[in-house]
Scaffold this active site. Structure first.
Site, short mmCIF file in Angstrom:
data_model
loop_
_atom_site.label_atom_id
_atom_site.label_comp_id
_atom_site.label_asym_id
_atom_site.label_seq_id
_atom_site.Cartn_x
_atom_site.Cartn_y
_atom_site.Cartn_z
N ASP A 6 0.87 -1.19 0.00
CA ASP A 6 0.00 0.00 0.00
C ASP A 6 0.90 1.23 0.00
O ASP A 6 1.70 1.42 0.92
CB ASP A 6 -0.90 -0.04 1.25
CG ASP A 6 -1.88 1.14 1.30
OD1 ASP A 6 -1.70 2.11 0.53
OD2 ASP A 6 -2.80 1.08 2.12
N ASP A 100 -3.39 2.20 -5.60
CA ASP A 100 -2.12 2.15 -4.88
C ASP A 100 -1.95 0.92 -4.00
O ASP A 100 -1.12 0.92 -3.10
CB ASP A 100 -1.91 3.44 -4.07
CG ASP A 100 -2.62 3.40 -2.73
OD1 ASP A 100 -3.70 2.80 -2.66
OD2 ASP A 100 -2.06 3.95 -1.76
N GLU A 101 -2.75 -0.12 -4.26
CA GLU A 101 -2.64 -1.32 -3.43
C GLU A 101 -2.65 -2.58 -4.29
O GLU A 101 -3.32 -2.63 -5.32
CB GLU A 101 -3.84 -1.42 -2.47
CG GLU A 101 -3.76 -0.45 -1.33
CD GLU A 101 -4.97 -0.54 -0.42
OE1 GLU A 101 -5.46 -1.65 -0.15
OE2 GLU A 101 -5.42 0.54 0.00
P1 TTP Z 1 -5.30 4.93 0.49
O1 TTP Z 1 -4.26 3.88 0.29
O2 TTP Z 1 -6.52 4.58 1.27
O3 TTP Z 1 -4.66 6.21 1.20
P2 TTP Z 1 -3.25 6.86 1.04
O4 TTP Z 1 -2.37 6.09 0.12
O5 TTP Z 1 -3.43 8.31 0.69
O6 TTP Z 1 -2.68 6.81 2.51
P3 TTP Z 1 -2.13 5.56 3.33
O7 TTP Z 1 -0.71 5.90 3.63
O8 TTP Z 1 -2.98 5.52 4.54
O9 TTP Z 1 -2.27 4.36 2.47
O10 TTP Z 1 -5.78 5.47 -0.90
C1 TTP Z 1 -4.89 5.63 -1.98
C2 TTP Z 1 -5.22 6.85 -2.78
O11 TTP Z 1 -6.53 6.75 -3.29
C3 TTP Z 1 -5.17 8.12 -1.96
O12 TTP Z 1 -3.89 8.74 -2.00
C4 TTP Z 1 -6.24 8.96 -2.54
C5 TTP Z 1 -7.17 8.02 -3.25
N1 TTP Z 1 -8.47 7.92 -2.55
C6 TTP Z 1 -9.60 8.39 -3.17
O13 TTP Z 1 -9.55 8.87 -4.30
N2 TTP Z 1 -10.80 8.29 -2.51
C7 TTP Z 1 -10.89 7.78 -1.26
O14 TTP Z 1 -11.99 7.71 -0.69
C8 TTP Z 1 -9.69 7.29 -0.62
C9 TTP Z 1 -9.76 6.69 0.75
C10 TTP Z 1 -8.53 7.39 -1.30
MG MG Z 2 -2.15 4.03 0.30
#
Ligand code: TTP
Ligand code: MG
Length: 384
Positions: A6, A100-101
């Site tokens: 992630d 991103d996962e």
């Molecule tokens: P996430 O992996 O949930 O968040 P993140 O990468 O920003 O932070 P973390 O370090 O906690 O993993 O989501 C990945 C990307 O997806 C995030 O940067 C923005 C986007 N996103 C959306 O577009 N809508 C949403 O509701 C969420 C939760 C994320």
């Molecule tokens: Mg993330």
């Protein structure tokens, strides 16, 4: 073992990467207006309590000096693609679950890349060297634990749950951390004294299904680590096909075969682009009276070669006695598998070298088409 990757504060991290002035600062990605919401925030902004999906006006109140930037989805997609390419270079079994996962099945890779921990470190290092961003990695015997693990030491984390620790680790998890347990389900479970995944073990499958329906069974499985879900690459692509309605109905086998070649090339190109090979080839014909005819065959070897697909489609056509004109011709493939997976059948295919040559031709055609456009290249028999 399953590995979950992630990216950290993904959109915000990309913004900080592309604009050095934003580095080390609280960055909030999202709609600027007061009616907008936060898409994500850098870890500097999270310290002030800014979170994804929070209304922007609230984020501004919590973090008045936060720098708000609009998102650039295409750029994030581009970075995402490069991250997934790194993962695909480590294992043939990669399942992206969001921008991103991804899950990576690292079973059987130890001889190639080392222990799970070494693989985790290698992935983090290669991702960083490739896109200059950090990610967090979780490794566990089952998927849902790997995902939870990747979240535990964010950002830039690496958490490994060994098989012998997994049951104890799972038992201690708050029930709200389990995927699928929302606020309502949590409240329901609370009535039975279930606060952790370990508490679930006191209940039988029957008791849990009586309370929660189908999800009760799932919860029971998770509590006992019987999560059988596999890492399934390209889950969305169950089949790839190509078809079209002819300008005029025909019984002319030459005309039909020319269509088959065109569709076989199209399908093969899509397979190669997705990095997949197909086990089963389908022929689809719609007759003048709109009756649908489908025939399929599963040759010894999975393929992404246009010739192999074309030959099988022709074979299926020759086995069908055309009694009336055809109005639509199509070629499909299913039983898709990652191209990297070694195929026993390849070893036994008598025309192995020949089909590899054809694959080489296909790939060259792809490369030229990618550079100059598809109208500039194709098979001679399709040119008028
Ligand atoms: P996430 O992996 O949930 O968040 P993140 O990468 O920003 O932070 P973390 O370090 O906690 O993993 O989501 C990945 C990307 O997806 C995030 O940067 C923005 C986007 N996103 C959306 O577009 N809508 C949403 O509701 C969420 C939760 C994320
Ligand atoms: Mg993330």
């Amino acid at each position: 073992m399953i590995l979950h990757v992630d990216m950290d504060a993904f959109f915000a991290a990309v913004e900080q990467l592309d604009n050095p002035q934003l580095r080390g600062k609280p960055v909030i990605v999202g709609g600027h207006s007061n009616r907008g919401v936060v898409t994500t925030a850098s870890y500097e902004a999270r310290k002030f309590g800014v979170r994804s999906a929070m209304p922007m006006f609230q984020a501004r109140k919590l973090c008045p000096h936060g720098i708000i930037v609009p998102g650039r989805r295409r750029r994030y997609q581009q970075v995402s693609h490069r991250v997934m390419t790194v993962l695909n270079s480590v294992s043939p079994l990669v399942q992206p679950t969001s921008i991103d996962e991804a899950y990576v099945d690292i079973g059987g890779l130890e001889r190639l890349w080392g222990s799970p921990e070494q693989i985790g470190r290698k992935i983090k290092k290669t991702v960083f060297e490739t896109v200059h961003l950090t990610c967090s990695v979780g490794i566990a015997p089952v998927k849902f634990l790997a995902k939870i693990a990747s979240d535990l030491e964010k950002p830039d984390g690496l958490t490994i749950i060994c098989p012998h620790q997994a049951l104890d680790f799972a038992a201690g998890l708050a029930i709200t951390r389990i995927p699928g347990v929302g606020r309502r389900t949590a409240a329901q479970l609370d009535q039975f004294g279930i606060k952790t995944l370990g508490d679930v073990r006191a209940f039988s499958v029957r008791a849990l299904t009586a309370k929660l329906g189908k999800f009760g069974r799932r919860l029971h499985q998770l509590a006992h680590l019987q999560d059988a879900s596999q890492v399934t690459p390209h889950r969305e692509a169950k089949s790839i096909s190509s078809e079209n309605t002819l300008a005029r109905d025909t019984r002319d086998a030459v005309v039909i075969k020319r269509q088959l070649l065109h569709h076989a090339e199209d399908v093969a190109r899509q397979l190669r682009k997705a990095g997949l090979r197909a086990r089963t080839i389908h022929l689809k014909l719609k007759l003048a009276d709109f009756k649908l005819v489908t025939r399929s065959k599963t040759p010894a070897a999975a393929t992404w070669s246009s010739r192999a697909i074309y030959t099988t489609a022709c074979e299926l056509l020759s086995q069908y006695r055309l009694t009336q004109p055809v109005r639509l011709v199509g070629v499909g493939t299913s039983g898709l598998q990652p191209a990297g997976k070694p195929m026993q059948a390849d070893l036994f295919e008598s025309s192995g070298q020949d089909s590899r040559d054809w694959e080489q031709v296909d790939r060259t055609v792809d490369a030229i088409a990618a550079k100059f456009g598809r109208q500039f290249i194709g098979r001679a028999s399709l040119k008028k």
